[in-house]
Design a protein around this motif. Structure first.
Motif, short mmCIF file in Angstrom:
data_model
loop_
_atom_site.label_atom_id
_atom_site.label_comp_id
_atom_site.label_asym_id
_atom_site.label_seq_id
_atom_site.Cartn_x
_atom_site.Cartn_y
_atom_site.Cartn_z
N HIS A 103 -2.49 -16.83 1.41
CA HIS A 103 -2.34 -17.03 -0.03
C HIS A 103 -3.73 -17.03 -0.68
CE1 HIS A 103 1.93 -18.25 -0.78
NE2 HIS A 103 1.91 -18.34 0.55
N CYS A 104 -4.10 -15.93 -1.30
CA CYS A 104 -5.40 -15.86 -1.98
C CYS A 104 -5.40 -14.68 -2.95
CB CYS A 104 -6.55 -15.71 -0.97
SG CYS A 104 -6.47 -14.19 -0.01
N ASP A 105 -6.43 -14.61 -3.80
CA ASP A 105 -6.52 -13.55 -4.81
C ASP A 105 -6.58 -12.17 -4.17
OD1 ASP A 105 -6.47 -15.48 -6.74
OD2 ASP A 105 -8.65 -15.52 -7.05
N GLU A 106 -7.32 -12.07 -3.05
CA GLU A 106 -7.46 -10.78 -2.38
C GLU A 106 -6.11 -10.27 -1.89
OE1 GLU A 106 -9.27 -13.41 -1.82
OE2 GLU A 106 -11.33 -12.85 -2.36
N SER A 107 -5.25 -11.20 -1.43
CA SER A 107 -3.93 -10.81 -0.95
C SER A 107 -3.07 -10.30 -2.09
CB SER A 107 -3.24 -12.00 -0.27
OG SER A 107 -3.92 -12.35 0.91
N ALA A 108 -3.19 -10.94 -3.26
CA ALA A 108 -2.42 -10.50 -4.42
C ALA A 108 -2.76 -9.06 -4.77
CB ALA A 108 -2.70 -11.42 -5.61
N ALA A 109 -4.02 -8.75 -4.72
CA ALA A 109 -4.46 -7.39 -5.02
C ALA A 109 -3.92 -6.40 -3.98
CB ALA A 109 -5.98 -7.33 -5.06
N LYS A 110 -3.94 -6.81 -2.71
CA LYS A 110 -3.44 -5.96 -1.62
C LYS A 110 -1.94 -5.70 -1.79
CE LYS A 110 -3.43 -4.06 2.54
NZ LYS A 110 -4.06 -2.74 2.81
N ILE A 111 -1.20 -6.76 -2.16
CA ILE A 111 0.25 -6.62 -2.35
C ILE A 111 0.56 -5.68 -3.50
CG2 ILE A 111 2.36 -7.88 -2.98
CD1 ILE A 111 1.16 -10.30 -1.45
N MET A 112 -0.16 -5.83 -4.60
CA MET A 112 0.05 -4.96 -5.76
C MET A 112 -0.20 -3.50 -5.40
SD MET A 112 1.15 -6.49 -8.41
CE MET A 112 0.74 -5.27 -9.67
N SER A 113 -1.23 -3.28 -4.59
CA SER A 113 -1.56 -1.92 -4.17
C SER A 113 -0.44 -1.33 -3.32
CB SER A 113 -2.88 -1.92 -3.39
OG SER A 113 -3.14 -0.64 -2.85
N LEU A 114 0.07 -2.13 -2.37
CA LEU A 114 1.15 -1.67 -1.49
C LEU A 114 2.43 -1.41 -2.28
CD1 LEU A 114 0.58 -4.08 1.54
CD2 LEU A 114 0.23 -1.59 1.54
N MET A 115 2.70 -2.28 -3.24
CA MET A 115 3.90 -2.11 -4.06
C MET A 115 3.81 -0.84 -4.90
SD MET A 115 4.89 -5.97 -5.31
CE MET A 115 6.40 -5.41 -6.09
N SER A 116 2.65 -0.59 -5.49
CA SER A 116 2.48 0.60 -6.34
C SER A 116 2.63 1.89 -5.53
CB SER A 116 1.11 0.57 -7.02
OG SER A 116 0.06 0.69 -6.06
N GLN A 117 2.35 1.81 -4.22
CA GLN A 117 2.49 2.97 -3.33
C GLN A 117 3.91 3.07 -2.76
OE1 GLN A 117 -0.72 3.08 -0.33
NE2 GLN A 117 -1.89 1.71 -1.67
N GLY A 118 4.76 2.07 -3.08
CA GLY A 118 6.13 2.07 -2.56
C GLY A 118 6.21 1.87 -1.07
N ARG A 119 5.25 1.13 -0.50
CA ARG A 119 5.18 0.98 0.96
C ARG A 119 5.83 -0.32 1.45
NH1 ARG A 119 -0.80 1.46 2.81
NH2 ARG A 119 0.26 1.32 4.86
N ILE A 120 6.22 -1.22 0.56
CA ILE A 120 6.79 -2.51 0.97
C ILE A 120 8.30 -2.41 1.06
CG2 ILE A 120 7.14 -4.92 0.33
CD1 ILE A 120 4.39 -4.94 -0.89
N GLU A 121 8.82 -2.76 2.24
CA GLU A 121 10.28 -2.81 2.42
C GLU A 121 10.80 -4.22 2.20
OE1 GLU A 121 13.33 -1.99 6.07
OE2 GLU A 121 11.88 -0.42 5.58
N THR A 122 10.15 -5.24 2.80
CA THR A 122 10.53 -6.65 2.58
C THR A 122 9.27 -7.50 2.48
OG1 THR A 122 10.66 -7.18 4.95
CG2 THR A 122 12.69 -6.44 3.87
N ILE A 123 9.39 -8.63 1.78
CA ILE A 123 8.27 -9.56 1.65
C ILE A 123 8.81 -10.98 1.65
CG2 ILE A 123 8.31 -9.33 -0.88
CD1 ILE A 123 5.27 -9.82 -0.81
N HIS A 124 8.20 -11.83 2.45
CA HIS A 124 8.68 -13.21 2.60
C HIS A 124 7.51 -14.18 2.64
CE1 HIS A 124 12.73 -11.79 3.57
NE2 HIS A 124 12.17 -10.93 4.38
#
Length: 287
Positions: A239-260
């Motif tokens: 849980h950190c700012d860097e992770s938020a940025a990483k998640i946003m990047s993955l989501m914008s690329q459509g690479r995330i199937e599930t997140i928990h």
């Protein structure tokens, strides 16, 4: 609805309950969670005046449990094991006998059977019921009296998932009618679905309590986010700012199937606090 202060109980010199405190609000479902032998059934018997306790104070329905009158006890429903089932009698006759005992209209027997889905089995002897049908018959018996307070001692133990879900709906409907429910279980998923508050009981002591979600958050030490990508890869991020940025990047690329998120289950919280798994006698026997 239920208050207990410092309840202690021993059998043959062995301490079964040690300093139990409870404060259960009206109209809620309270879950007492623990493995077999933790003292759950003993506590129910004390709270329903079936068993004397060594020390402490207990009040139920606003009265000292030892001073409850017959009229008071008619407001309390109890579902424990095969308590009160007459094997050779039909479902409807089982409930009619119960109606006689509680001095209520016998017509409520058929209404209760229909409510739990046993209307078509009214004339079937109890001995011919499946385990799930028997559980519903026992629940019909206590629902028939429209209790203010309902004690359920592991009501879905050993039942198949569909029957368990049906029983859960009946319990939720009972709560919606204003009934207070005291539930014991070793099924953590059941507790998380049904209960407003839970207490974890181990070796006669309550080791922690709270709303299920609150307990899980309280013991969330890792605080990580688990991501499964469309490629099949699993990623764990803090849980950190860097992770938020990483998640946003993955989501914008459509690479995330599930997140928990990483909150522990009630089972893992109990294991952390006690070092013991929550399991039933049957699970121990056949493990």
């Amino acid at each position: 609805m239920i208050r207990a202060n410092g309840i202690c109980k021993s059998f043959a010199g062995k301490q079964v309950l040690s300093g139990i405190d409870l404060d259960i609000k009206p109209g809620t479902i309270f879950g007492l969670l623990g493995p077999s032998g933790a003292g759950k059934t003993t506590l129910i018997k004390i709270l329903t005046d079936q068993l004397a306790f060594d020390s402490g104070d207990v009040s139920v329905l606003g009265k000292d449990v030892r001073t409850l009158t017959g009229a008071d006890k008619k407001q309390i429903g109890i579902m424990m094991d095969n308590h009160g089932v007459y094997e050779r009698m039909s479902c409807i006759d089982n409930l009619r006998i119960f109606a006689d005992i509680y001095q209520i209209d016998k017509s409520k027997a058929m209404t209760a059977l229909t409510q739990v889905g046993l209307g078509d089995s009214a004339k079937k002897p109890a001995m011919k019921l499946s385990k799930g049908m028997r559980a519903r018959l026992q629940l019909a018996r206590v629902l028939m009296i429209s209790p203010k307070l309902l004690f359920l001692d592991e009501p879905t133990s050993g039942l198949d998932p569909m029957t368990m879900k049906y029983i859960h709906k009946l319990i939720s409907d009972c709560k919606a009618s204003g009934c207070t429910i005291f539930l014991t279980t070793h099924n953590m998923e059941e507790a998380a679905v049904l209960c407003d508050e839970v207490a974890l009981l181990n070796e006669g002591k309550i080791v922690d309590r709270g709303a299920p979600e609150e307990l899980c958050r309280r013991y969330n030490h890792q605080k990580t986010i688990n991501i499964h990508l469309t490629s099949g890869e699993d990623i764990e991020l803090p849980h950190c700012d860097e992770s938020a940025a990483k998640i946003m990047s993955l989501m914008s690329q459509g690479r995330i199937e599930t997140i928990h998120s990483s909150e522990p289950t009630l089972e893992s919280v109990f294991l952390e606090l006690t070092g013991r798994r929550l399991e039933s006698d049957e699970e121990v026997r056949y493990a």
